[in-house]
Write an enzyme that holds these catalytic residues in place. Structure first.
Site, PDB file in Angstrom:
ATOM      1  N   TYR A  53       0.750  -1.250  -0.022  1.00  0.00           N
ATOM      2  CA  TYR A  53      -0.030   0.034  -0.004  1.00  0.00           C
ATOM      3  C   TYR A  53       0.905   1.324  -0.019  1.00  0.00           C
ATOM      4  CZ  TYR A  53      -2.680   3.667   2.152  1.00  0.00           C
ATOM      5  OH  TYR A  53      -3.389   4.926   2.064  1.00  0.00           O
ATOM      6  N   GLU A 101     -11.413   5.833   5.517  1.00  0.00           N
ATOM      7  CA  GLU A 101     -10.963   6.830   6.400  1.00  0.00           C
ATOM      8  C   GLU A 101     -11.932   6.967   7.479  1.00  0.00           C
ATOM      9  OE1 GLU A 101      -9.075   9.141   3.644  1.00  0.00           O
ATOM     10  OE2 GLU A 101      -7.416   7.843   3.551  1.00  0.00           O
ATOM     11  N   TRP A 149      -5.030   1.824  10.673  1.00  0.00           N
ATOM     12  CA  TRP A 149      -5.065   1.730   9.203  1.00  0.00           C
ATOM     13  C   TRP A 149      -5.077   0.413   8.637  1.00  0.00           C
ATOM     14  CZ3 TRP A 149      -7.987   3.891   5.594  1.00  0.00           C
ATOM     15  CH2 TRP A 149      -7.780   3.784   4.314  1.00  0.00           C
TER      16      TRP A 149
END
Length: 192
Positions: free
Chosen positions: A19, A41, A49
């Site tokens: 990522y 988010e 995350w």
């Protein structure tokens, strides 16, 4: 072969590293992509995350490939189905926020021609380049993320506090917060 220097937050997890290496910080001006990050988010609020990344494909399946036009029309029955889906974050307020945010997202598109024009207008369509030397120099919020958060909330968006908004700005390349020693810093900084 020399080991690549990465931002420390992603090191050691192959999914996180992929990522970081391919997506994080790359300027994104496609409304569909922007909505995906904004939605993920908002679900991240209060979580890490990596938790969201590990569930990203489950979110993609559960939320019609992040199609905001479909999400905006979700019924009570669809919301109940989502609350039963163990592959995503089962949080009623966040699920309702995804629906509300999809509806407001489309209103912003109508007003500005695209959501991208609206949000990128906060940085004059040019990614910020703060040149941070260390991870500890990277803030959780900035005056700009506070202003953007306030504007999003005024428009009706939910779960868009300054920290969530700053994470969104970082993820979508509105700000290049790769530390200067990271191999991606200069790659992302290069003209797109």
């Amino acid at each position: 072969m020399e080991e690549k220097i990465r931002c420390g937050w992603c090191v050691g997890d192959p999914l996180y590293e992929a990522y970081h290496d391919r997506e994080w910080g790359v300027p994104l001006k496609d409304d569909a992509g922007i909505f995906e990050f904004l939605m993920l988010e908002t679900f991240q609020a209060g979580l890490s995350w990596i938790t969201i990344l590990r569930k990203r494909e489950n979110f993609r399946k559960a939320f019609d490939n992040f199609d905001y036009k479909k999400i905006a029309t979700y019924s009570e029955a669809k919301q109940a189905e989502l609350l039963e889906n163990s592959g995503i974050i089962r949080h009623g307020a966040k699920i309702r926020a995804a629906i509300t945010n999809a509806q407001v997202f489309m209103k912003v598109q109508e007003e500005f021609g695209s959501f991208s024009k609206y949000i990128w207008g906060f940085v004059d369509d040019i990614p910020l380049q703060p040149d941070r030397q260390t991870l500890t120099a990277v803030p959780a919020t900035t005056p700009l993320s506070e202003a953007l958060s306030k504007d999003l909330k005024k428009r009706g968006f939910k779960f868009v506090g300054p920290t969530v908004v700053y994470a969104h700005m970082q993820a979508t390349g509105m700000v290049n917060d790769h530390i200067t020693q990271c191999f991606r810093h200069s790659e992302v900084k290069a003209p797109q």
